[in-house]
Enzyme design. Structure first.
Site, PDB file in Angstrom:
ATOM      1  CE  LYS A 161     -44.160 104.117   0.590  1.00  0.00           C
ATOM      2  NZ  LYS A 161     -43.467 103.003   0.058  1.00  0.00           N
ATOM      3  CB  CYS A 218     -43.576 100.053   4.627  1.00  0.00           C
ATOM      4  SG  CYS A 218     -42.284  99.239   3.704  1.00  0.00           S
TER       5      CYS A 218
HETATM    6  N1  SAJ Z   1     -51.524  93.260   7.920  1.00  0.00           N
HETATM    7  C1  SAJ Z   1     -52.571  92.944   8.770  1.00  0.00           C
HETATM    8  N2  SAJ Z   1     -53.828  92.927   8.256  1.00  0.00           N
HETATM    9  C2  SAJ Z   1     -54.089  93.194   6.941  1.00  0.00           C
HETATM   10  C3  SAJ Z   1     -53.016  93.531   6.097  1.00  0.00           C
HETATM   11  C4  SAJ Z   1     -51.739  93.554   6.618  1.00  0.00           C
HETATM   12  O1  SAJ Z   1     -52.384  92.682   9.958  1.00  0.00           O
HETATM   13  O2  SAJ Z   1     -55.261  93.135   6.555  1.00  0.00           O
HETATM   14  C5  SAJ Z   1     -50.147  93.304   8.457  1.00  0.00           C
HETATM   15  C6  SAJ Z   1     -49.195  92.327   7.806  1.00  0.00           C
HETATM   16  O3  SAJ Z   1     -49.270  91.068   8.387  1.00  0.00           O
HETATM   17  C7  SAJ Z   1     -47.875  93.003   8.046  1.00  0.00           C
HETATM   18  C8  SAJ Z   1     -48.213  94.479   7.934  1.00  0.00           C
HETATM   19  O4  SAJ Z   1     -49.599  94.563   8.140  1.00  0.00           O
HETATM   20  O5  SAJ Z   1     -47.390  92.738   9.348  1.00  0.00           O
HETATM   21  C9  SAJ Z   1     -47.851  95.129   6.638  1.00  0.00           C
HETATM   22  O6  SAJ Z   1     -48.070  94.266   5.549  1.00  0.00           O
HETATM   23  P1  SAJ Z   1     -48.617  94.730   4.121  1.00  0.00           P
HETATM   24  O7  SAJ Z   1     -48.639  93.536   3.247  1.00  0.00           O
HETATM   25  O8  SAJ Z   1     -49.880  95.457   4.259  1.00  0.00           O
HETATM   26  O9  SAJ Z   1     -47.581  95.819   3.635  1.00  0.00           O
HETATM   27  P2  SAJ Z   1     -45.974  95.894   3.498  1.00  0.00           P
HETATM   28  O10 SAJ Z   1     -45.442  96.609   4.697  1.00  0.00           O
HETATM   29  O11 SAJ Z   1     -45.391  94.574   3.177  1.00  0.00           O
HETATM   30  O12 SAJ Z   1     -45.854  96.828   2.225  1.00  0.00           O
HETATM   31  C10 SAJ Z   1     -46.438  98.140   2.270  1.00  0.00           C
HETATM   32  C11 SAJ Z   1     -47.308  98.326   1.036  1.00  0.00           C
HETATM   33  N3  SAJ Z   1     -48.158  99.498   1.193  1.00  0.00           N
HETATM   34  C12 SAJ Z   1     -49.480  99.457   0.986  1.00  0.00           C
HETATM   35  O13 SAJ Z   1     -50.079  98.448   0.684  1.00  0.00           O
HETATM   36  C13 SAJ Z   1     -50.218 100.747   1.170  1.00  0.00           C
HETATM   37  C14 SAJ Z   1     -46.425  98.434  -0.183  1.00  0.00           C
HETATM   38  O14 SAJ Z   1     -47.165  98.772  -1.331  1.00  0.00           O
HETATM   39  C15 SAJ Z   1     -45.345  99.526   0.032  1.00  0.00           C
HETATM   40  O15 SAJ Z   1     -44.444  99.577  -1.049  1.00  0.00           O
HETATM   41  C16 SAJ Z   1     -44.544  99.150   1.248  1.00  0.00           C
HETATM   42  O16 SAJ Z   1     -45.440  99.108   2.367  1.00  0.00           O
HETATM   43  C17 SAJ Z   1     -43.471 100.218   1.451  1.00  0.00           C
HETATM   44  O17 SAJ Z   1     -42.321  99.951   1.080  1.00  0.00           O
HETATM   45  O18 SAJ Z   1     -43.796 101.320   1.886  1.00  0.00           O
END
Ligand code: SAJ
Length: 429
Positions: free
Chosen positions: A227, A281
């Site tokens: 995870k 996360c």
């Molecule tokens: N972000 C970027 N660029 C991207 C993708 C995301 O800057 O290309 C930023 C987003 O704006 C945000 C952050 O990253 O600030 C995280 O966003 P996210 O949508 O990637 O992820 P989370 O934190 O909402 O959810 C993640 C997910 N993990 C993965 O995709 C590997 C989710 O599946 C997990 O369940 C969650 O973390 C968790 O609870 O761990």
């Protein structure tokens, strides 16, 4: 789970559904999980430390923004299948879904897991199942067993090679994406890590009552690390995109065009740069790996540094634009950590706006369609106001797009003419 016929799956499912499940923590994970089990007929008790959340849930409403969750909770509460309480009760299954933050020095802080375990231990009876859903450092599930053992020396606890334990303990990390939780809760594959193989099987039988994705059984430590690694992988890849955005800025090249072109290669898939990485996360979990292997986690550590420095780079860009104007009006669009949710945990957008407010660079017009009131951290500043999107677009000299909420994507581009636009998400290019 492979190997079960549809008939025996249904028979087991019916036996499972008569169980009572207590879920500790009714937040972004615990509440959807509670609602999912309740909708499958389980008797679900949500144990919460905040009385206001208990009241909201028991009235059939919810305290977070997550598509369709309100309907599911309302149906579960009115069917008598879900209720919230401050006190833990005897149950068949105990699911821990509490926050796992870190301390000032980035060391993991397990106080909420400990608190939940302390509530569960006195209630445990033979055959009970304890599941840790919270994302946790490697060794936490074993630690839970140790804590239970301290309070309950009468119980035979599970061990990797002991299958005759009185209770079962497993780690089943949640993997849902905020904003898409209800679908991912059902469709995603799940990792089920038991302290012993029997613990994993018991937990898998529970999850197969509503998870359509595959259930992958392993031991607790591997599940914990898997995870953490998922989110560290994403952090490292976002850091690559963010570093690229800084390089492009220096070279005066459009980063979005560059990424789009590079991504035409069949084996390249660069993620999107942004104002930084937020949420509970991706910005947190890599630290749990770093804490356990400081000298080895070099790339993971560097990625954290890049992503943590990005909000400051955005701030500096706004400051430089503001310095060219007299009494500038700055519109900041978005406060949450990503699009179309209200969650502001570790939000780079919020950090940038707080910094702007403290530095008093000008009047700040905040637009955040997913919250009713500005967060407390912004309430003491007279130059900061929450306004409607249209008013901000009309009044501002500088428009800073911090979150790619759907409302902002629809903005009339004419309104951007003659303004200084800082689009950190590349939605108006
Ligand atoms: N972000 C970027 N660029 C991207 C993708 C995301 O800057 O290309 C930023 C987003 O704006 C945000 C952050 O990253 O600030 C995280 O966003 P996210 O949508 O990637 O992820 P989370 O934190 O909402 O959810 C993640 C997910 N993990 C993965 O995709 C590997 C989710 O599946 C997990 O369940 C969650 O973390 C968790 O609870 O761990």
């Amino acid at each position: 789970m492979a190997g079960l016929s549809e008939q025996s799956r249904r028979a087991r499912s019916t036996a499972q559904n008569s169980k009572r499940i207590s879920v500790f923590g009714l937040g972004y994970v615990g509440l959807p999980v509670s609602a999912a089990f309740a909708s499958r007929g389980f008797d679900v008790v949500g144990v919460e430390i905040q009385p206001s959340i208990v009241d909201v849930i028991n009235s059939g409403r919810i305290h977070i923004v997550e598509p369709d969750l309100d309907m599911l909770v309302q149906a579960a509460v009115s069917a008598g299948k879900l209720r919230a309480t401050l006190e833990a009760e005897p149950s068949d299954v105990f699911i821990i879904a509490v926050p796992t933050p870190f301390k000032e020095d980035h060391e993991p802080d397990l106080k909420y897991v400990l608190q939940a375990t302390r509530m569960i231990a006195p209630l445990l009876r033979k055959g009970n199942l304890v599941i840790l859903e919270s994302t946790s450092p490697v060794g936490t599930t074993e630690q839970i067993c140790t804590w239970i053992g301290e309070q309950r020396p009468d119980l035979v606890l599970p061990e990797p090679l002991r299958d005759n334990a009185d209770i079962h303990v497993a780690h089943c990390p949640e993997r849902v994406l905020p904003g898409n939780v209800l679908r991912e809760l059902v469709d995603n594959d799940r990792i089920i890590g038991g302290i012993s193989p029997r613990c994993a099987t018991e937990a898998a039988e529970l999850y197969q009552t509503f998870v359509k994705g595959e259930l992958h059984l392993t031991n607790a430590r591997t599940a914990e690390l898997a995870k953490l690694v998922e989110n560290a992988f994403r952090d490292v890849n976002i850091a690559f995109a963010n570093e690229l955005s800084l390089i492009c800025e220096k070279l005066n090249i459009n980063v979005w065009d560059t990424i789009e072109l590079a991504n035409r290669h069949p084996r390249v898939n660069i993620l999107k740069p942004g104002p930084g990485v937020g949420g509970h996360c991706i910005a947190i979990d890599p630290w749990f790996i770093i804490a356990g292997a400081k000298d080895l986690a070099k790339v993971i550590r560097a990625a954290r540094d890049v992503n943590e420095s990005k909000p400051h780079a955005v701030f500096k860009k706004i400051k430089s634009a503001a310095s060219r104007l007299r009494q500038p009006i700055i519109a900041c669009l978005g406060l949450s950590y990503k699009a179309d949710i209200d969650d502001m945990r570790e939000s780079p957008a919020l950090h940038i706006v707080e910094h702007l407010a403290r530095e008093n660079l000008g009047e700040l017009l905040i637009v955040e369609p997913n919250i009713r009131n500005l967060p407390e951290s912004l309430s003491g500043f007279s130059q900061v106001r929450s306004v409607e999107l249209h008013d901000a677009m009309q009044a501002a000299d500088i428009i800073v797009l911090l979150v790619d909420h759907r409302q902002f994507k629809r903005v009339d581009r004419e309104l951007l003419n003659l303004k200084i636009v800082i689009d950190t998400r590349g939605i108006w290019r």
